[in-house]
Design a protein around this motif. Structure first.
Motif, PDB file in Angstrom:
ATOM      1  N   LEU A  59       0.780  -1.294   0.133  1.00  0.00           N
ATOM      2  CA  LEU A  59      -0.017   0.007  -0.099  1.00  0.00           C
ATOM      3  C   LEU A  59       1.054   1.259   0.151  1.00  0.00           C
ATOM      4  CD1 LEU A  59      -3.063   0.796   0.214  1.00  0.00           C
ATOM      5  CD2 LEU A  59      -2.803   0.930   2.505  1.00  0.00           C
ATOM      6  N   LYS A  61       2.250   4.552   0.523  1.00  0.00           N
ATOM      7  CA  LYS A  61       2.250   5.873   1.416  1.00  0.00           C
ATOM      8  C   LYS A  61       3.247   7.015   1.120  1.00  0.00           C
ATOM      9  CE  LYS A  61       0.202   3.398   5.398  1.00  0.00           C
ATOM     10  NZ  LYS A  61       0.268   2.911   6.574  1.00  0.00           N
ATOM     11  N   LEU A  67      -1.877   8.163   2.836  1.00  0.00           N
ATOM     12  CA  LEU A  67      -1.986   7.466   1.725  1.00  0.00           C
ATOM     13  C   LEU A  67      -1.593   8.012   0.499  1.00  0.00           C
ATOM     14  CD1 LEU A  67      -5.195   5.268   2.616  1.00  0.00           C
ATOM     15  CD2 LEU A  67      -2.860   4.546   2.942  1.00  0.00           C
ATOM     16  N   ALA A  71      -3.457   4.538  -3.487  1.00  0.00           N
ATOM     17  CA  ALA A  71      -3.866   3.611  -2.444  1.00  0.00           C
ATOM     18  C   ALA A  71      -5.498   3.338  -2.731  1.00  0.00           C
ATOM     19  CB  ALA A  71      -3.694   4.308  -1.229  1.00  0.00           C
ATOM     20  N   ASP A  72      -6.211   4.533  -3.270  1.00  0.00           N
ATOM     21  CA  ASP A  72      -7.819   4.090  -3.369  1.00  0.00           C
ATOM     22  C   ASP A  72      -7.884   3.011  -4.411  1.00  0.00           C
ATOM     23  OD1 ASP A  72      -8.633   5.893  -1.785  1.00  0.00           O
ATOM     24  OD2 ASP A  72      -8.759   7.536  -3.071  1.00  0.00           O
ATOM     25  N   THR A  91      -2.272  -5.526   4.229  1.00  0.00           N
ATOM     26  CA  THR A  91      -1.505  -4.669   3.399  1.00  0.00           C
ATOM     27  C   THR A  91      -0.283  -4.209   4.221  1.00  0.00           C
ATOM     28  OG1 THR A  91      -2.787  -2.573   4.282  1.00  0.00           O
ATOM     29  CG2 THR A  91      -3.513  -3.407   2.042  1.00  0.00           C
ATOM     30  N   ASP A  93       3.181  -1.285   4.279  1.00  0.00           N
ATOM     31  CA  ASP A  93       3.593   0.109   3.705  1.00  0.00           C
ATOM     32  C   ASP A  93       4.583  -0.257   2.849  1.00  0.00           C
ATOM     33  OD1 ASP A  93       4.713   2.373   3.165  1.00  0.00           O
ATOM     34  OD2 ASP A  93       5.212   2.883   5.330  1.00  0.00           O
TER      35      ASP A  93
END
Length: 141
Positions: A59, A61, A67, A71-72, A91, A93
């Motif tokens: 995910l 960041k 985020l 990310a979405d 998830t 980082d």
């Protein structure tokens, strides 16, 4: 059982799989993204082929912990995947994993063309290995 890690990008999905002892991550393939439905289909097949018990998805960041842009889209992908598979999806980082992968390939003097072909797979390895290392550290504390 094995754990599978993903580096989801706009054009490709890097895939890595752990060894049976869940100690090391190995890069397996790069999926060229086509559509959500086809991407999920390919991922589901890999899950079956490797007898995976858990998925780890990077995910993105920002450096401040918020985020990132992708990310979405990644969360939407995870929600769709959860409808198709009955295994946990976590998830992690993924800050700097692609940059780390590129640096590793540069240090190995890999050509630019070859780097483009393997960078997502290596980023997936970094994502999964980070997760595996954290699990070992949790168990040792």
């Amino acid at each position: 059982m094995r754990i599978m890690g993903f580096d989801l990008g706009e054009a490709t999905i890097g895939v890595a799989v752990s060894d049976a002892l869940q100690l090391t991550a190995q890069g397996k393939t790069v999926i060229k993204r086509q559509s959500l439905e086809k991407d999920i289909e390919q991922v589901t097949k890999l899950i079956e082929d490797y007898q995976v018990s858990k998925l780890i998805v990077g995910l993105p960041k920002n450096m401040n912990g918020s985020l990132g842009q992708m990310a979405d889209q990644i969360m939407d992908f995870i929600k769709s995947l959860e409808q198709e598979v009955d295994i946990p999806i976590e998830t992690v980082d993924e800050r700097l994993t692609s940059r780390m992968a590129e640096q590793t390939l540069l240090e190995a003097d890999v050509s630019r063309k070859k780097r483009k072909q393997v960078i997502d797979k290596l980023a997936a390895v970094n994502i999964l290995q980070t997760y595996l290392d954290r699990q070992v550290n949790k168990n040792n504390n």
